[in-house]
Write a protein that holds these residues in place. Structure first.
Motif, mmCIF file in Angstrom:
data_model
loop_
_atom_site.group_PDB
_atom_site.id
_atom_site.type_symbol
_atom_site.label_atom_id
_atom_site.label_comp_id
_atom_site.label_asym_id
_atom_site.label_seq_id
_atom_site.Cartn_x
_atom_site.Cartn_y
_atom_site.Cartn_z
ATOM 1 N N GLU A 428 -22.128 -29.020 29.607
ATOM 2 C CA GLU A 428 -21.517 -30.236 30.076
ATOM 3 C C GLU A 428 -20.070 -30.350 30.791
ATOM 4 O O GLU A 428 -19.755 -31.233 31.499
ATOM 5 C CB GLU A 428 -21.205 -30.873 28.679
ATOM 6 N N TYR A 429 -19.364 -29.292 30.552
ATOM 7 C CA TYR A 429 -18.034 -29.351 31.072
ATOM 8 C C TYR A 429 -17.591 -27.948 32.202
ATOM 9 O O TYR A 429 -18.137 -26.895 31.728
ATOM 10 C CB TYR A 429 -17.050 -29.316 29.927
ATOM 11 N N VAL A 430 -16.677 -28.156 32.726
ATOM 12 C CA VAL A 430 -16.062 -26.984 33.283
ATOM 13 C C VAL A 430 -14.418 -26.777 32.475
ATOM 14 O O VAL A 430 -13.749 -27.871 32.566
ATOM 15 C CB VAL A 430 -15.495 -27.170 34.983
ATOM 16 N N THR A 440 -7.708 -27.113 30.184
ATOM 17 C CA THR A 440 -8.148 -28.518 30.450
ATOM 18 C C THR A 440 -9.775 -28.414 30.673
ATOM 19 O O THR A 440 -10.318 -27.353 30.408
ATOM 20 C CB THR A 440 -7.702 -29.074 31.763
ATOM 21 N N GLN A 441 -10.380 -29.624 30.423
ATOM 22 C CA GLN A 441 -11.618 -29.704 30.473
ATOM 23 C C GLN A 441 -12.180 -31.026 31.563
ATOM 24 O O GLN A 441 -11.407 -31.766 31.625
ATOM 25 C CB GLN A 441 -12.242 -30.268 28.933
ATOM 26 N N LYS A 442 -13.085 -30.675 32.184
ATOM 27 C CA LYS A 442 -13.788 -31.726 33.314
ATOM 28 C C LYS A 442 -15.046 -31.810 33.069
ATOM 29 O O LYS A 442 -15.843 -30.762 33.248
ATOM 30 C CB LYS A 442 -13.165 -31.286 34.603
ATOM 31 N N ALA A 476 -5.052 -37.298 23.483
ATOM 32 C CA ALA A 476 -5.270 -37.798 22.138
ATOM 33 C C ALA A 476 -7.000 -38.095 22.215
ATOM 34 O O ALA A 476 -7.278 -38.451 23.186
ATOM 35 C CB ALA A 476 -4.619 -39.112 21.852
ATOM 36 N N CYS A 477 -7.576 -37.315 21.019
ATOM 37 C CA CYS A 477 -8.783 -37.654 20.885
ATOM 38 C C CYS A 477 -9.117 -39.241 20.203
ATOM 39 O O CYS A 477 -8.361 -39.781 19.552
ATOM 40 C CB CYS A 477 -9.036 -36.502 19.660
ATOM 41 N N TRP A 478 -10.155 -39.685 20.676
ATOM 42 C CA TRP A 478 -10.473 -41.085 20.116
ATOM 43 C C TRP A 478 -10.429 -40.921 18.467
ATOM 44 O O TRP A 478 -11.209 -40.287 17.992
ATOM 45 C CB TRP A 478 -11.809 -41.465 20.588
ATOM 46 N N ASN A 479 -9.449 -41.956 18.131
ATOM 47 C CA ASN A 479 -9.331 -41.815 16.751
ATOM 48 C C ASN A 479 -9.044 -40.574 15.931
ATOM 49 O O ASN A 479 -9.831 -40.382 14.894
ATOM 50 C CB ASN A 479 -10.636 -42.588 16.118
ATOM 51 N N ASN A 482 -4.269 -35.164 18.678
ATOM 52 C CA ASN A 482 -4.239 -34.740 20.230
ATOM 53 C C ASN A 482 -5.004 -33.634 20.271
ATOM 54 O O ASN A 482 -5.169 -32.558 19.288
ATOM 55 C CB ASN A 482 -2.998 -34.366 20.322
ATOM 56 N N ARG A 483 -5.778 -33.147 21.307
ATOM 57 C CA ARG A 483 -6.582 -32.055 21.590
ATOM 58 C C ARG A 483 -5.744 -30.834 21.675
ATOM 59 O O ARG A 483 -4.475 -30.622 21.941
ATOM 60 C CB ARG A 483 -7.495 -32.319 23.025
ATOM 61 N N SER A 484 -6.228 -29.724 21.087
ATOM 62 C CA SER A 484 -5.499 -28.460 21.166
ATOM 63 C C SER A 484 -6.440 -27.323 21.378
ATOM 64 O O SER A 484 -7.685 -27.588 21.125
ATOM 65 C CB SER A 484 -4.804 -28.230 19.806
ATOM 66 N N SER A 501 -15.708 -22.935 23.060
ATOM 67 C CA SER A 501 -16.598 -23.699 22.070
ATOM 68 C C SER A 501 -15.417 -24.691 21.315
ATOM 69 O O SER A 501 -14.450 -24.549 21.581
ATOM 70 C CB SER A 501 -17.120 -22.809 20.909
ATOM 71 N N GLU A 502 -16.010 -25.867 20.470
ATOM 72 C CA GLU A 502 -15.333 -26.689 19.950
ATOM 73 C C GLU A 502 -15.714 -26.892 18.582
ATOM 74 O O GLU A 502 -16.533 -27.612 18.041
ATOM 75 C CB GLU A 502 -15.801 -28.114 20.768
ATOM 76 N N PRO A 503 -15.258 -25.749 17.725
ATOM 77 C CA PRO A 503 -15.701 -25.745 16.509
ATOM 78 C C PRO A 503 -15.628 -27.175 15.592
ATOM 79 O O PRO A 503 -16.272 -27.483 14.552
ATOM 80 C CB PRO A 503 -14.895 -24.731 15.869
ATOM 81 N N TYR A 504 -14.349 -27.706 15.785
ATOM 82 C CA TYR A 504 -14.072 -28.945 15.086
ATOM 83 C C TYR A 504 -13.655 -29.796 16.250
ATOM 84 O O TYR A 504 -13.311 -29.624 17.524
ATOM 85 C CB TYR A 504 -12.884 -28.883 14.406
ATOM 86 N N ARG A 505 -13.999 -31.523 16.226
ATOM 87 C CA ARG A 505 -13.741 -32.286 17.378
ATOM 88 C C ARG A 505 -12.500 -32.153 17.732
ATOM 89 O O ARG A 505 -11.465 -32.422 17.119
ATOM 90 C CB ARG A 505 -14.133 -33.760 16.665
ATOM 91 N N CYS A 506 -12.210 -32.081 19.126
ATOM 92 C CA CYS A 506 -11.169 -32.020 20.066
ATOM 93 C C CYS A 506 -10.268 -30.803 19.508
ATOM 94 O O CYS A 506 -9.029 -30.683 19.900
ATOM 95 C CB CYS A 506 -10.194 -33.273 19.915
ATOM 96 N N GLU A 507 -10.928 -29.829 18.821
ATOM 97 C CA GLU A 507 -10.041 -28.639 18.654
ATOM 98 C C GLU A 507 -10.981 -27.564 19.422
ATOM 99 O O GLU A 507 -12.005 -27.170 18.775
ATOM 100 C CB GLU A 507 -9.850 -28.115 17.143
ATOM 101 N N TYR A 508 -10.301 -26.816 20.548
ATOM 102 C CA TYR A 508 -11.269 -26.027 21.272
ATOM 103 C C TYR A 508 -10.851 -24.375 21.008
ATOM 104 O O TYR A 508 -9.668 -24.175 20.399
ATOM 105 C CB TYR A 508 -10.742 -26.506 22.780
ATOM 106 N N LYS A 509 -11.786 -23.814 21.079
ATOM 107 C CA LYS A 509 -11.725 -22.400 20.904
ATOM 108 C C LYS A 509 -12.047 -21.486 22.029
ATOM 109 O O LYS A 509 -13.214 -21.892 22.534
ATOM 110 C CB LYS A 509 -12.454 -22.010 19.619
#
Ligand code: MAN
Length: 532
Positions: A428-430, A440-442, A476-479, A482-484, A501-509
């Motif tokens: 889905e993303y770059v 960043t994510q696009k 900021a993540c919807w509801n 902030n993304r980290s 990966s994104e193990p938790y919503r808006c928390e990227y690894k």
């Protein structure tokens, strides 16, 4: 998971050697589930004191399947205590501690199967095989770290040079700043001097401008009054010098509610609450309310509509009224007014106007004044430039200081990676990671770049500090928060993102490999130390 892996990898060399030692000493008699290091605390000829020192019991109570110690230390080999610890020796592989509640629970937790001794749980001893795999992996890591260590040394050298260069640049900028500030001061003094001259020289022009402005205001006021007087005379049909509600009857402009009739109340509104109004009152009270209305009716906020409106009515009246000549005069006057107003209202865009007035005034200066004005403009420009130079130096210094404060590792091995960007695409993303800057994510299907965090700090623990990077305060993540992004660093011959990966919503690894992490000395220190 990765940080555990990393610790595991680093320590695997240690553990392989440990396991060999364990095998050699595994004959030391000790109760079931007790590690070699704790064996001396369980002496069969003496009473046993719980590790927390609260209770002492006969040694026969140890592993009697009844929990006597609050800390579970009397039942290392049974599941009687909820908080006990069972030690698997795992000869041939690495030893391991598991919660003693897992003893004889039907699941093989230890590779030597010793945690399932009642039924033997159908456990087969896989330690040799696992140990072999672990040794191969450990060997692979040793090789990798060896191969990467030269690259790492290069990075260390470059990193140290980068830091020294930055310090040199900072020192140079500090010198430049001193010079730039004295130039700025000099230019400022020049500017102040010449501006004071300019001020003096322009005084006479300013006064003339002010006089002209005043004159214009007065002319406008005069013209406005004339317009008001003409309108009054026109409306004062019976020429009594007083306007009455009757005289406004047919004038739609005064019909505020547009019901086709000008009522007394409507007339009173324009008469300032009175039944009639004289010329003076009309000029001061009625005209200020009436004029904007007439202009608005016209749609141009000009007087034309008033005249047209009034002209139409005027035409009708002309047929009925014997005093048509008089009104014709008014009409002519109005037309003249219109003409002069049209000229005035022929608006130029503001900029053009300013330009016009500037160039206009420019040409008005005498040669001497013009020279002073030009010199002052030049002095202002020089000062602005000097000011800009100081600002630029300040901003460069700030940037370098920020970089100098960054933690690039014990030996500056990560310094050259600062600002280097790496990308990885998934379905889905770059994803992009600019080290020590941001992640960043696009979305591939379009849309703008989403910030997944800005460089924060190293968050690995103790010796492993430089294995985990944290990027925080992203969009900021919807509801949500902030993304980290957490970046797990491992040794690799190439600097690149290995996975995202994104193990938790808006928390990227992210997993990232780089030769900067190939610290062979630490790895060999571990192994040689443990061999001993
Ligand atoms: C976007 C992306 C995802 C994230 C969602 C949260 O679609 O940033 O990674 O999970 O927003 O709403």
């Amino acid at each position: 998971m990765y940080n555990l892996n990393f610790a595991y990898n680093i320590c695997s060399v240690v553990l392989i050697i440990c396991s060999l030692t364990t095998t050699a000493q595994s004959d030391v008699p000790r109760p079931r589930g007790v590690s070699l290091s704790k064996a001396s605390l369980y002496i069969p000829t003496k009473d046993f004191t719980c590790f927390d020192g609260t209770v002492t019991i006969p040694f026969s109570y140890v592993n009697d399947d009844y929990c006597d110690c609050f800390d579970g230390s009397d039942e290392p080999g049974t599941s009687a205590c909820l908080n006990g610890v069972f030690h698997c020796t795992n000869a041939g592989h690495r030893s391991r501690n598991i919660p003693s509640s897992r003893v004889n629970d039907g699941v093989c937790d230890c590779c030597d199967g010793t945690d399932e001794y009642v039924s033997n749980g159908g456990c087969t001893n896989t330690c040799e095989e696992l140990g072999r795999e672990a040794r191969i992996e450990a060997q692979r890591l040793v090789e990798l770290h060896k191969a990467g260590s030269q690259l790492r040394s290069d990075l260390i050298e470059q990193g140290k040079k980068k830091k020294t260069d930055m310090m040199d640049q900072l020192a140079q900028l500090e010198r430049d700043k001193t010079d730039a500030e004295s130039i700025k001061l000099e230019k400022e003094e020049l500017k102040v001097q010449i501006e004071s001259k300019e001020n003096e020289a322009l005084k006479v022009y300013r006064e003339a401008d002010e006089a002209e402005r005043q004159k214009k205001i007065e002319e406008e006021e005069k013209q406005n009054r004339e317009e008001a007087v003409l309108t009054f005379q026109y409306l004062d049909v019976d020429k009594t010098g007083l306007l009455t509600a009757d005289e406004l009857e047919a004038k739609t402009t005064f019909d505020k509610d547009k019901d086709g009739v000008v009522t007394e109340d409507e007339a009173n509104y324009f008469f300032g609450g009175k039944d009639t109004i004289d010329l003076q009152g009309f000029v001061t009270v009625t005209w200020p309310i009436l004029k904007p209305l007439l202009m608005m009716e016209d749609g141009k906020f000009r007087h034309d509509a008033v005249d047209e409106d009034i002209d139409q009515e005027h035409d009708i009246q002309q047929e009925e009224d014997d005093e048509s000549d008089n009104e014709k005069e008014i009409l002519n006057d109005d037309e003249q007014l219109e003409d002069s107003e049209t000229d005035e209202h022929d608006e130029l865009p503001l900029e053009d106007k300013e330009e016009e007035s500037e160039s206009h005034t420019k040409h008005l200066y005498d040669d001497e004044t013009q020279k002073i004005v030009d010199a002052a403009s030049e002095a202002r420009e020089m000062y602005t430039q000097a000011e800009r130079t100081v600002r630029e130096i300040d901003s460069n210094m700030k940037h370098i200081k920020q970089n100098l404060e960054k933690d690039y590792g014990v030996n500056e091995e990560f310094a050259t990676l600062d600002g280097e960007c790496f990308e990885l695409e998934d379905k889905e993303y770059v994803y992009k990671l600019c080290l020590f800057q941001k992640a960043t994510q696009k979305a591939k299907q379009g849309g703008s770049e989403v910030g997944l965090g800005s460089w924060g700090e190293w968050t690995g623990e103790d010796k492993n500090k430089y294995t985990i990077m944290k990027y925080t305060n992203g969009i900021a993540c919807w509801n949500g928060p902030n993304r980290s992004t957490t970046v797990y660093i491992q040794c690799g011959l190439e600097s690149k993102i290995l996975s995202v990966s994104e193990p938790y919503r808006c928390e990227y690894k992210m997993e990232f490999s780089t030769p900067a992490a190939c610290d062979y000395t630490t790895l060999s220190e571990h192994s040689s130390h443990d061999e001993l």
